[in-house]
Enzyme design. Structure first.
Site, PDB file in Angstrom:
ATOM      1  CD  GLU A 180      15.409 -28.722   0.277  1.00 10.67           C
ATOM      2  OE1 GLU A 180      15.415 -28.961   1.498  1.00 10.67           O
ATOM      3  OE2 GLU A 180      16.244 -27.957  -0.252  1.00 10.67           O
ATOM      4  CD  GLU A 181      16.052 -29.371   4.826  1.00 11.82           C
ATOM      5  OE1 GLU A 181      17.232 -29.310   4.454  1.00 11.82           O
ATOM      6  OE2 GLU A 181      15.407 -28.378   5.203  1.00 11.82           O
TER       7      GLU A 181
HETATM    8  N1  DTR Z   1      18.650 -25.686   0.759  1.00 10.88           N
HETATM    9  C1  DTR Z   1      17.682 -25.023   1.600  1.00 10.88           C
HETATM   10  C2  DTR Z   1      18.202 -23.753   2.211  1.00 10.88           C
HETATM   11  C3  DTR Z   1      18.817 -22.843   1.230  1.00 10.88           C
HETATM   12  C4  DTR Z   1      20.101 -22.470   1.231  1.00 10.88           C
HETATM   13  N2  DTR Z   1      20.295 -21.597   0.216  1.00 10.88           N
HETATM   14  C5  DTR Z   1      19.139 -21.427  -0.451  1.00 10.88           C
HETATM   15  C6  DTR Z   1      18.812 -20.645  -1.556  1.00 10.88           C
HETATM   16  C7  DTR Z   1      17.532 -20.681  -2.046  1.00 10.88           C
HETATM   17  C8  DTR Z   1      16.580 -21.487  -1.426  1.00 10.88           C
HETATM   18  C9  DTR Z   1      16.904 -22.257  -0.310  1.00 10.88           C
HETATM   19  C10 DTR Z   1      18.189 -22.208   0.152  1.00 10.88           C
HETATM   20  C11 DTR Z   1      17.272 -25.937   2.702  1.00 10.88           C
HETATM   21  O1  DTR Z   1      18.082 -26.158   3.626  1.00 10.88           O
HETATM   22  O2  DTR Z   1      16.140 -26.441   2.657  1.00 10.88           O
HETATM   23 ZN    ZN Z   2      16.901 -26.960   5.084  1.00  9.31          ZN
HETATM   24 ZN    ZN Z   3      14.516 -25.499   2.832  1.00  5.69          ZN
END
Ligand code: DTR
Ligand code: ZN
Ligand code: ZN
Ligand code: CA
Length: 326
Positions: A180-181
């Protein structure tokens, strides 16, 4: 690109030894499936109340993720041994609890990634309710809040389904996503490779990414009204005000399911944004500080988890699964 989906029936060995950048993973055989899967509740057809999810059990999974990171170079990132070890931990628990698990492989950045999918036998196969969380961390740390918290809470909810011997009206499916990252890679691979007939069966996908932030807020995704209301009803019952999640449209795995037309929802306790005074008034915590000051940092450890937030969100997940699935 070598891609294959290992459909690994329960009770078989976990993901077998694999080369990852020259590192071999070794795994132990799965524990024998518990009788839980065969024990079925004889409760009447009335909607069963969701169980309380044990915070101690969720935190025990976080401790395991922490130990896995410590034993594997300090992280659980895509393509590193700590990620596969995390997959094997979660898979072992699910196999022992009677789930039908499968591991879907994909490649990203020249490294092999894995999605773990677990189906609870039974329910209408044409009406699937799915909950998921990304299991990978960034390379800088163990990723206990991001996203051990979501992974552990979804795992414990699945185990609660097994312990209850739940016979839901709908079919329940759970997913733990890789990479996911790197840009929602694992969940996009899963969603985009789901045949259209299978996509149509998905009534909803619930996403949980960062649900134990130290300076927590209580945010509810507003993508699907019915799913949003389910979570709002739960938190209203606790007397906990919620806000609509605005930090992450498209920034987590729910976006992969939105892209293929599946209704989505989820919960979030905040990342790098700063908590306002008004938010501190209603939620506690510290105004002027980030919701998670350890976001994507080496300090994203078990010490950085807000127990109250993790407990409330874990219970909200169970409430939603019981409400939407039965
Ligand atoms: N993208 C996610 C962290 C993240 C940032 N904004 C949101 C909103 C809803 C869920 C997750 C996130 C991560 O760094 O894994
Ligand atoms: Zn993250
Ligand atoms: Zn995350
Ligand atoms: Ca609880």
């Amino acid at each position: 690109m070598k891609l294959c989906s290992l459909s690994v029936p329960a009770r078989s060995v976990l993901v077998s030894a694999l080369a990852i950048g020259g590192l071999l993973a070794s795994v132990a055989p799965a524990a024998t499936a518990s009788p839980a899967a065969t024990k079925r509740a004889t409760a009447p057809a009335a909607v069963l109340a969701a169980p309380d999810i044990s915070l101690a059990n969720v935190k025990a999974h976080l401790t395991q993720f922490s130990s896995i990171a410590a034993a594997n170079g300090g992280n659980r990132a895509h393509g590193r041994p700590g990620y596969l070890a995390s997959v094997n931990y979660v898979k072992g628990k699910l196999d022992a609890a009677g789930f039908t698990t499968s591991v879907q492989q994909f490649t990203s950045g020249g490294r092999v990634g894995y999605n773990l999918i677990a189906d609870w036998p039974g329910g209408d196969p044409n009406q699937v309710v799915m909950a998921g969380a990304h299991l990978d961390s960034v390379t800088s740390g163990a990723g206990i809040n991001d996203n051990g918290s979501g992974s552990a809470a979804v795992l414990e909810t699945a185990l609660a389904v097994s312990r209850a011997g739940l016979q839901p009206t709908k079919h329940l499916r759970f997913g733990w996503w890789g990479a996911e990252e790197l840009g929602l890679v694992g969940s996009r691979y899963y969603a985009n490779n789901l045949p259209s007939a299978e996509r149509a069966k998905l009534d909803g996908y619930l996403n949980f990414d960062m649900i134990g932030s130290s300076n927590a807020g209580y945010f509810v995704y507003d993508d699907d009204p019915a799913i949003e209301q389910t979570f709002k009803t739960y938190f209203a019952g606790l007397g906990v005000p919620t806000e609509i999640e605005t930090e992450g449209d498209g920034r987590s795995d729910h976006a992969s399911f939105m892209s293929i037309g599946v209704p989505v929802g989820g919960l979030f306790t905040g990342a790098g944004r700063t908590k306002t005074s008004a938010q501190a008034q209603k939620w506690g915590g510290t105004a002027g500080q980030a919701f998670d000051r350890c976001y994507h940092s080496s300090c994203d450890t078990t010490a950085s988890i807000n127990d109250t937030a993790l407990d409330r969100n874990s219970d909200a997940i169970a409430y939603a699964i019981w409400e939407l699935g039965t």
